[in-house]
Design an enzyme around this catalytic site. Structure first.
Site, PDB file in Angstrom:
ATOM      1  N   ASN A 180       0.809  -1.223   0.000  1.00  0.00           N
ATOM      2  CA  ASN A 180       0.000   0.000   0.000  1.00  0.00           C
ATOM      3  C   ASN A 180       0.841   1.272   0.000  1.00  0.00           C
ATOM      4  O   ASN A 180       0.298   2.370   0.092  1.00  0.00           O
ATOM      5  CB  ASN A 180      -0.966   0.018   1.187  1.00  0.00           C
ATOM      6  CG  ASN A 180      -0.269  -0.062   2.534  1.00  0.00           C
ATOM      7  OD1 ASN A 180       0.948   0.056   2.630  1.00  0.00           O
ATOM      8  ND2 ASN A 180      -1.044  -0.262   3.582  1.00  0.00           N
ATOM      9  N   LYS A 181       2.160   1.141  -0.151  1.00  0.00           N
ATOM     10  CA  LYS A 181       3.033   2.313  -0.158  1.00  0.00           C
ATOM     11  C   LYS A 181       3.208   2.853  -1.573  1.00  0.00           C
ATOM     12  O   LYS A 181       2.971   2.153  -2.563  1.00  0.00           O
ATOM     13  CB  LYS A 181       4.393   1.960   0.449  1.00  0.00           C
ATOM     14  CG  LYS A 181       4.315   1.417   1.875  1.00  0.00           C
ATOM     15  CD  LYS A 181       3.636   2.382   2.825  1.00  0.00           C
ATOM     16  CE  LYS A 181       3.814   2.005   4.291  1.00  0.00           C
ATOM     17  NZ  LYS A 181       3.106   0.767   4.677  1.00  0.00           N
TER      18      LYS A 181
END
Length: 372
Positions: A180-181
């Site tokens: 999710n980065k």
């Protein structure tokens, strides 16, 4: 179902992975690891990058390299994922907590100085959700009291504080490359520093503290936190598109802000402060006191309509694992407690489309349509 996160892998990821497979270099000895370390350190304005298996491992290494151990205290926010506190506790030190700023949701820097004792060794900064912590007063406090600064910039890929890259402050900084980065390797992390000695310590700690010439004789305990060549290959491809990823995230954030700004009874994330513009790592929402419904119920209703969500972090001082160890007894941090219970975030991944955003906002408006 619109998941809470969908990564975007539309650059050189496939080509670089095939290069790993074709060359046979899939382990941590492969050339992409060094290339990724150098490129990421340069992007953040640091001298050294030490790639590792994940962001939690990066924190373990940073805490150890900072010499933090039994008897030491580390000031940090209570509103954060458990990882920074876990690294401090595993080192035998004690987290000393501060509450959150109600607007930015980051640690309230004004509370730090009152928490300093003769045992305080460091301030562990954790930038959250899209905006950085206000660093100027924090760095001033650290200088005046002779404290180290460890900067957890796991969510801040590409973000700046007064035009200086997040992750470039303090003795050490850490990043995560979870899916999710803004830059992902699937799993992965990085420790950054400008200090040659600290960098060498970090490299040794990452690699079981093997010694040159006497590889299997150990003077110090470390970890096997190595990053593979395949992870680094994906990370390098992602880094090449970081500017585009930041632009995309800000466009998504602006679309959510425009669609939701007229909804009553909710707090939207700050779009900017005088020191930074949000990069919307995630798009968080906090239900105000005007709404009787809680975040758990709204998240359940959104799930019924095919919208993925995730709750806000749970405060460190309320974590059962720490309470069982006798930590944080009778401590209360009201802002963190409120936003943890009233906050959640909606789909925010780089793979989100304009149609997805429209569906998410429509579902959220429906769920919040009942008068408070």
């Amino acid at each position: 179902m619109i998941p809470v996160n969908t990564p975007l892998l539309d650059g050189n990821e496939r080509a670089y992975l095939l290069e790993c497979v074709d060359s046979g270099w899939i382990s941590s000895e492969g050339p992409f690891v060094g290339r990724f370390e150098q490129a990421f350190a340069a992007a953040v304005g640091r001298k050294h990058g030490i790639a590792c298996a994940n962001g939690s491992g990066a924190l373990d290494i940073a805490v150890a390299a900072a010499g933090i151990g039994p008897g030491d205290e580390v000031i940090m926010p209570t509103f954060t994922i458990i990882s920074p506190a876990a690294s401090v506790v595993r080192a035998g030190a004690t987290p000393v907590l501060v509450d959150s700023d109600p607007d930015s949701w980051n640690m309230d820097v004004a509370q730090i100085e009152a928490r300093i004792t003769p045992r305080t060794k460091a301030i562990l900064v954790v930038h959250l959700y899209g905006l950085p912590v206000e660093m100027d007063p924090l760095l001033d406090i650290a200088r005046r009291h002779g404290l180290q600064v460890i900067e957890d910039a796991a969510e801040m890929h590409g973000q700046t504080y007064r035009d200086r890259p997040c992750g470039s402050f303090g003795e050490l900084s850490t990043f995560s490359f979870y899916p999710n980065k803004h830059v992902t390797c699937g799993e992965g992390g990085m420790v950054l520093t400008d200090d040659d000695t600290i960098a060498e310590d970090c490299r040794r700690l990452r690699n079981l503290c093997f010694q040159p010439g006497r590889r299997f004789v150990h003077e110090q305990l470390g970890w096997n936190y190595r990053m593979t060549n395949m992870q680094a290959a994906i990370g390098l491809a992602q880094l090449e598109n970081l500017d585009a990823h930041i632009q995309r995230k800000r466009e998504m954030g602006a679309a959510y802000q425009a669609a939701l700004r007229d909804l009553s009874g909710i707090q939207l994330p700050l779009a900017q402060t005088d020191y930074a513009e949000s990069i919307y790592w995630v798009f968080g929402i906090v239900l105000t006191a005007a709404r009787q419904i809680d975040a758990t119920e709204i998240m359940r209703q959104l799930a019924d309509r095919g919208i993925g969500t995730r709750p806000f972090f749970w405060p460190v001082h309320e974590q059962p694992v720490f309470r069982k160890q006798g930590l944080f007894a009778d401590e209360s941090y009201p802002v963190a407690e409120r936003i943890a219970r009233r906050g959640f975030y909606i789909p925010s991944g780089l793979g989100l489309t304009a149609t997805d955003i429209s569906e998410v906002t429509s579902a959220l408006k429906h769920c919040l349509a009942t008068p408070s």
